[in-house]
Design an enzyme around this catalytic site. Sequence first.
Site, mmCIF file in Angstrom:
data_model
loop_
_atom_site.group_PDB
_atom_site.id
_atom_site.type_symbol
_atom_site.label_atom_id
_atom_site.label_comp_id
_atom_site.label_asym_id
_atom_site.label_seq_id
_atom_site.Cartn_x
_atom_site.Cartn_y
_atom_site.Cartn_z
ATOM 1 N N ASP A 34 -5.456 0.691 -8.471
ATOM 2 C CA ASP A 34 -6.278 1.301 -7.737
ATOM 3 C C ASP A 34 -5.811 2.895 -7.335
ATOM 4 O O ASP A 34 -4.960 3.491 -8.110
ATOM 5 C CB ASP A 34 -6.559 0.552 -6.536
ATOM 6 C CG ASP A 34 -5.574 0.323 -5.747
ATOM 7 O OD1 ASP A 34 -4.545 0.923 -5.814
ATOM 8 O OD2 ASP A 34 -5.565 -0.818 -4.867
ATOM 9 N N LYS A 56 -10.082 3.343 -4.890
ATOM 10 C CA LYS A 56 -10.347 3.173 -3.534
ATOM 11 C C LYS A 56 -9.947 4.376 -2.992
ATOM 12 O O LYS A 56 -8.750 4.675 -3.108
ATOM 13 C CB LYS A 56 -9.522 2.037 -3.068
ATOM 14 C CG LYS A 56 -10.213 0.647 -2.386
ATOM 15 C CD LYS A 56 -9.306 -0.031 -1.732
ATOM 16 C CE LYS A 56 -9.539 -1.489 -2.017
ATOM 17 N NZ LYS A 56 -8.744 -2.334 -1.232
ATOM 18 N N MET A 171 -3.286 5.801 7.275
ATOM 19 C CA MET A 171 -4.616 5.905 7.124
ATOM 20 C C MET A 171 -5.175 6.423 8.393
ATOM 21 O O MET A 171 -6.101 6.123 8.965
ATOM 22 C CB MET A 171 -5.663 4.469 6.956
ATOM 23 C CG MET A 171 -5.040 3.844 5.439
ATOM 24 S SD MET A 171 -5.651 2.324 5.376
ATOM 25 C CE MET A 171 -4.656 1.282 6.436
HETATM 26 N N1 SAH Z 1 0.241 -0.453 0.433
HETATM 27 C C1 SAH Z 1 0.340 0.975 0.808
HETATM 28 C C2 SAH Z 1 -0.518 1.538 1.919
HETATM 29 C C3 SAH Z 1 -2.033 1.619 1.611
HETATM 30 S S1 SAH Z 1 -2.817 1.913 2.967
HETATM 31 C C4 SAH Z 1 1.921 1.174 1.115
HETATM 32 O O1 SAH Z 1 2.602 0.439 1.155
HETATM 33 O O2 SAH Z 1 2.336 2.445 1.211
HETATM 34 C C5 SAH Z 1 -3.082 3.691 2.081
HETATM 35 C C6 SAH Z 1 -2.628 4.719 3.252
HETATM 36 O O3 SAH Z 1 -0.901 4.815 2.877
HETATM 37 C C7 SAH Z 1 -2.859 6.168 3.076
HETATM 38 O O4 SAH Z 1 -4.230 6.353 3.723
HETATM 39 C C8 SAH Z 1 -1.848 7.007 3.767
HETATM 40 O O5 SAH Z 1 -1.860 6.794 4.945
HETATM 41 C C9 SAH Z 1 -0.607 6.023 3.073
HETATM 42 N N2 SAH Z 1 -0.070 6.440 1.862
HETATM 43 C C10 SAH Z 1 -0.122 5.805 0.671
HETATM 44 N N3 SAH Z 1 0.412 6.701 -0.247
HETATM 45 C C11 SAH Z 1 1.008 7.870 0.493
HETATM 46 C C12 SAH Z 1 1.793 8.845 -0.035
HETATM 47 N N4 SAH Z 1 2.191 8.974 -1.291
HETATM 48 N N5 SAH Z 1 1.853 9.971 0.861
HETATM 49 C C13 SAH Z 1 1.528 9.539 2.146
HETATM 50 N N6 SAH Z 1 0.794 8.674 2.811
HETATM 51 C C14 SAH Z 1 0.759 7.705 1.650
#
Ligand code: SAH
Length: 501
Positions: A34, A56, A171
């Site tokens: 995704d 997504k 998020m």
């Molecule tokens: N499973 C993922 C999170 C998914 S929810 C994890 O463990 O990281 C999606 C949210 O993750 C985004 O809205 C943001 O807040 C955060 N996120 C994911 N990758 C990111 C990145 N490279 N830098 C900053 N925030 C990130």
Amino acid sequence: MSTVYLIGAGPGDPGLLTIRAKELIETCDVVVYDYLANKEFLKYARKDAEIIYVGKKGGDHTLPQDQINALIIGKAKEGKSVARLKGGDPYVFGRGGEEAEEMVEAGVTFEVVPGVTAGVAAPAYAGIPVTHRDHTTSVCFITGHEDPTKEESGHNWEVYGKSNSTLVFYMGVKNLPMIAGNLMKNGRHKDTPVALVRWGTRCNQQSMVSTLENVAAEAEKRKFAAPSIIVVGGVCSLAEKLSWFEKKPLLGKGVVVTRAREQATDLADVLKNMGACVYEFPTITVEPLDDYEEVEKAILGLGAVDWLIFTSVNGVKHFWNQLAEIGLDTRTLGGLSVAAIGPATADELKARGVTPDFVPAKYVAEEVVAGLLERGIAGKHVLIPRAKVAREVLPEELARAGANVRILPVYETKLTQQDPSEIVDALEKGKIQAITFTSSSTVENFFTLLAPDTLKKYPEVKIACIGPVTAKTLERFGFVPNIQPEDYTIPGLAAALGEGL
Ligand code: SAH
């Protein structure tokens, strides 16, 4: 029936993928990924693997969750192994738990491969340890975007407000005013430091530190958008002191690499380590010859040769391939003198057990000829295994100096059929700061694929080239290089970019 692997692909830096995740991407029949899972990992997939994007981005689902579940279960029931790649960790706000429940219900075997979650990695790359004994005793992962269909909020703002825990919101950028407001209302001091990290661990990472009182306004002013991690707490005060990633000399700079894919990795890797956003646009491919009869004959006649001169890594590789092909090995070179034109070529030889007798200090024909003359090459039989079409300067100069020179083509370079639209699009968006040329053929092929006039529309884009010969070719197309190293090597070029961008 086969297994579904719920895999955390990490926050974006390709180096933060786990070894287990890589193994599974390499072997699974199907890869489902995704939006936040770095596309770069798809290169590990089997050539015949089925690759499915289920996107997504914010609320915009390419495939709704129930269809994603049905898809994965369907593939597993066909007997296929499925690598389900998710950004960060699959069980941290990744709906991995829900997908696993579906697997159980459908009777599908699954395994989980935890990943490096953005809530820990993005702060770390912005200089923020999520715990630190001077600041906090705990850390809390919180969604900043609760399921809007839920009747009652699961948030306990009172607890968040009263604790001294580091709070990490996922998020949450859109809801920043609400988040900051609720925390202050419930007891967190308005001066509590808050950090935002956007695209954490990637070459386009940006971060900012503010306070609960000001963060919402400042984030809006600086246009911080998703995907960002929000960190609240005293640990954010360490960001400046512990900053390291954002200090990389090329962080956020877009650099095009035009070398052949077979040889691009070293330059691309060096630039990535320096923080650059690398656009690989290989203009040439390195291909074996159709016919190796001449090479075979030359190898069998090595007894009459005094010097073997290698001018490229590919020359070494293809020469040795042919040695092996006829059942010979490095021992065939016993008694010959060997020269390598540059340090990378020398390393390639050393890897095959040959320490070159001569490696010039500077990688231009004149230096090479002078060095070889000193070593008594006049009157000697010289064999140069190299590309089918290449510059004649070295063989000509050696012949003039009295050597008996024979060129032996062992591979050829060809123009690629690359689509330049990604590069043109990135140029248009101002994402490219430099284009690198490492040989005259990269220049010629680049301008065959992308018209010089197109590039002239972006005079702010710097042209970086490896040495004077390549610079001359650039001039023929109407470009004067802005960046050129003293030392005509890949590390030299990378260092010059670090200073010149
Ligand atoms: N499973 C993922 C999170 C998914 S929810 C994890 O463990 O990281 C999606 C949210 O993750 C985004 O809205 C943001 O807040 C955060 N996120 C994911 N990758 C990111 C990145 N490279 N830098 C900053 N925030 C990130």
